[in-house]
Scaffold this motif. Structure first.
Motif, PDB file in Angstrom:
ATOM      1  N   CYS A  19      98.437  57.668  78.525  1.00 58.06           N
ATOM      2  CA  CYS A  19      97.143  57.008  78.321  1.00 58.06           C
ATOM      3  C   CYS A  19      96.029  58.015  78.057  1.00 58.06           C
ATOM      4  O   CYS A  19      95.141  57.768  77.237  1.00 58.06           O
ATOM      5  N   SER A  20      96.064  59.171  78.731  1.00 59.18           N
ATOM      6  CA  SER A  20      95.026  60.184  78.527  1.00 59.18           C
ATOM      7  C   SER A  20      95.086  60.743  77.116  1.00 59.18           C
ATOM      8  O   SER A  20      94.056  60.845  76.419  1.00 59.18           O
ATOM      9  N   ALA A 169      97.859  66.939  78.287  1.00 59.92           N
ATOM     10  CA  ALA A 169      97.780  65.588  78.829  1.00 59.92           C
ATOM     11  C   ALA A 169      99.198  65.169  79.187  1.00 59.92           C
ATOM     12  O   ALA A 169      99.611  64.036  78.956  1.00 59.92           O
ATOM     13  N   VAL A 329      93.756  67.671  81.114  1.00 66.76           N
ATOM     14  CA  VAL A 329      93.064  66.417  81.420  1.00 66.76           C
ATOM     15  C   VAL A 329      94.015  65.484  82.170  1.00 66.76           C
ATOM     16  O   VAL A 329      95.238  65.641  82.128  1.00 66.76           O
ATOM     17  N   GLY A 330      93.431  64.498  82.854  1.00 67.48           N
ATOM     18  CA  GLY A 330      94.222  63.444  83.487  1.00 67.48           C
ATOM     19  C   GLY A 330      95.131  63.966  84.583  1.00 67.48           C
ATOM     20  O   GLY A 330      94.770  64.873  85.340  1.00 67.48           O
ATOM     21  N   SER A 347      90.961  60.042  84.582  1.00 67.32           N
ATOM     22  CA  SER A 347      91.528  60.527  83.322  1.00 67.32           C
ATOM     23  C   SER A 347      90.622  60.173  82.153  1.00 67.32           C
ATOM     24  O   SER A 347      90.368  60.997  81.269  1.00 67.32           O
ATOM     25  N   LEU A 348      90.123  58.947  82.152  1.00 69.76           N
ATOM     26  CA  LEU A 348      89.234  58.515  81.067  1.00 69.76           C
ATOM     27  C   LEU A 348      87.893  59.245  81.117  1.00 69.76           C
ATOM     28  O   LEU A 348      87.293  59.540  80.069  1.00 69.76           O
ATOM     29  N   ASP A 350      87.569  62.358  82.096  1.00 70.24           N
ATOM     30  CA  ASP A 350      87.889  63.657  81.478  1.00 70.24           C
ATOM     31  C   ASP A 350      87.813  63.558  79.957  1.00 70.24           C
ATOM     32  O   ASP A 350      87.171  64.375  79.288  1.00 70.24           O
ATOM     33  N   VAL A 351      88.501  62.571  79.434  1.00 72.37           N
ATOM     34  CA  VAL A 351      88.609  62.428  77.979  1.00 72.37           C
ATOM     35  C   VAL A 351      87.247  62.158  77.360  1.00 72.37           C
ATOM     36  O   VAL A 351      86.867  62.759  76.340  1.00 72.37           O
TER      37      VAL A 351
END
Length: 441
Positions: A19-20, A169, A329-330, A347-348, A350-351
């Motif tokens: 997802c990340s 990720a 990330v994530g 995680s979101l 981060d992104v």
């Protein structure tokens, strides 16, 4: 120092189409930033057949921004129950597992429960296979250019790709994290908790009854006075007219020392796990009691999951980003326990923040951008790793349950000390998400 224009023309190399990674690819695509996303599996189907639900709440505006309005208009397609109306506020109830009494039903804004496989497929829709996303690429290593302006990743098939930035990720067992820090410092911290997860379907009448006996039709939690924690959720209710095709996901989690976990490794069968969970379930009220009672001991979709985490804010966990050429990330950066439902949300964050940095550099060099990004991410992510660990231990200790973050704050952002800081970067709603985050002038 201003960002080098030649460097900016190279793609961002994303390792892992979870997802990340997919959210990052969507965000970069919207901003016209070149990227390539590499996935080790040949397809996006759940690895080993296991799927699971993901809670999204305070990060909903971030995901909406990353996906774009056209995609977001169809977001209900990705939910555990695509037919359940999306509410501005949902209540997440915690019950006394022994009596069925409601302990608290915290109101949560924007609470969504995704089916991971559907969210991944949805996020990959606009990515061109072989161009934007490349499957069957097992990441092996990384090499940095002598001039500090590019980085190359190596794959097990002998190929390499060159880009401006490598973003790991690649999940809680991140190979990139292992490369950056070495096996010992990159290893997850094992915790004295473990859960037996089950995915199962039931006859029509049973499925309807199980879903109807709790306040929330999607997810409910059941801390138990004997220091156990239960959760019951709808995993997949897409087939509205045929409840016998619904899938439920649930667990009972118990304290168990890390030493005992090691002793049991490879010695306890899946059927043994089911029998032990069934025995514990007799101490719970429905839906958990009936859910466990009706599954066969030889059920295949049973997953024993010891808890672990990794705190990126610890001094010994600080990696060298090689002048802004590599980052994480994530779950690769901050795997955390799941009892407070924070993993996807951070995680979101981060992104979103990484896309913000790369798309609006404000005259800064990439090294400066990535260093600033990591400073915020380590602080925020590290705090939630610790907060979630504390919460996980407390929800397995009845005497401390009432003071747990889950009871006091629900799944809201941060702790009591940091929640007020959310406004410094976190957009309050989608209507002004880009202006508040500084993405548009």
């Amino acid at each position: 120092m201003a960002q080098n224009s030649n460097q900016a023309e190279l793609p961002v190399l994303i390792i892992g189409a979870g997802c990340s990674g997919l959210a990052l690819a969507n965000g970069l695509k919207q901003k016209g930033i070149p990227f390539k996303l590499f996935e080790r599996d040949a397809v996006l189907s759940p690895r080993n057949g296991r799927d699971w639900g993901l809670a999204c709440h305070w990060s909903v505006p971030l995901l909406r921004s990353l996906l774009g309005e056209a995609k977001w208009s169809r977001i209900s397609e990705t939910l555990a129950d695509p037919h359940h109306p999306i509410q501005n506020v949902e209540r997440f109830p915690l019950y006394n597992g022994a009596t069925g009494e409601i302990l608290v039903a915290t109101p949560i804004e924007n609470l969504l429960r995704f089916l991971r496989s559907r969210l991944r497929a949805f996020a990959a829709e606009d990515l061109v296979a072989g161009v934007d996303i490349i499957y069957g690429k097992v990441f092996e290593g990384v090499e940095y250019a002598a001039d500090g302006k590019s980085v190359a990743v190596q794959f097990s098939d002998g190929t390499t790709e060159t880009g401006r930035l490598v973003v790991g990720a690649d999940g809680s067992q991140s190979r990139l994290r292992n490369i950056l820090l070495g096996p010992e410092r990159a290893a997850n911290k094992k915790l004295p908790l473990a859960a037996t997860f089950v995915t199962a379907s039931y006859p029509r009448d049973v499925a309807v009854r199980l879903r109807a006996c709790s306040l929330n039709p999607i997810i409910n939690a059941f801390p138990h006075p004997e220091n156990m924690m239960g959760l019951f959720s709808l995993l997949d209710g897409a087939d509205k007219e045929h409840p016998e095709n619904w899938e439920f996901a649930y667990y009972i989690s118990v304290p168990i020392s890390v030493e005992e976990q090691e002793k049991e490794r490879g010695l306890v069968s899946k059927a043994d796990r089911v029998r032990a969970a069934k025995k514990n379930s007799l101490k719970f009220q429905d839906p958990l009691r009936t859910a466990y009672e009706l599954i066969p001991d030889d059920l295949d979709k049973v997953y024993y999951t010891p808890n672990a985490n990794w705190d990126p804010s610890l001094p010994e966990h600080e990696w060298d980003n090689h002048g802004g050429l590599v980052t994480l990330v994530g779950d690769a950066a901050h795997p955390m326990t799941y009892h407070r439902g924070q993993g996807l949300n951070h995680s979101l964050a981060d992104v979103f923040n990484l896309v913000k940095a790369l798309s609006n550099p404000e005259g800064k060099s990439q090294a400066e951008l990535i260093t600033e990004f990591e400073k915020e991410m380590r602080t925020r992510g590290g705090e939630e790793v610790r907060n979630s660990e504390m919460n996980s231990l407390m929800v397995h200790n009845w005497e401390k349950l009432e003071q747990s973050p889950l009871m006091k704050r629900g799944v809201n952002f941060g702790s009591d000390d940091t929640a007020k800081e959310r406004a410094t970067w976190m957009p309050k709603n989608y209507k002004n998400v880009e202006s508040e985050a500084g993405l548009v002038k």
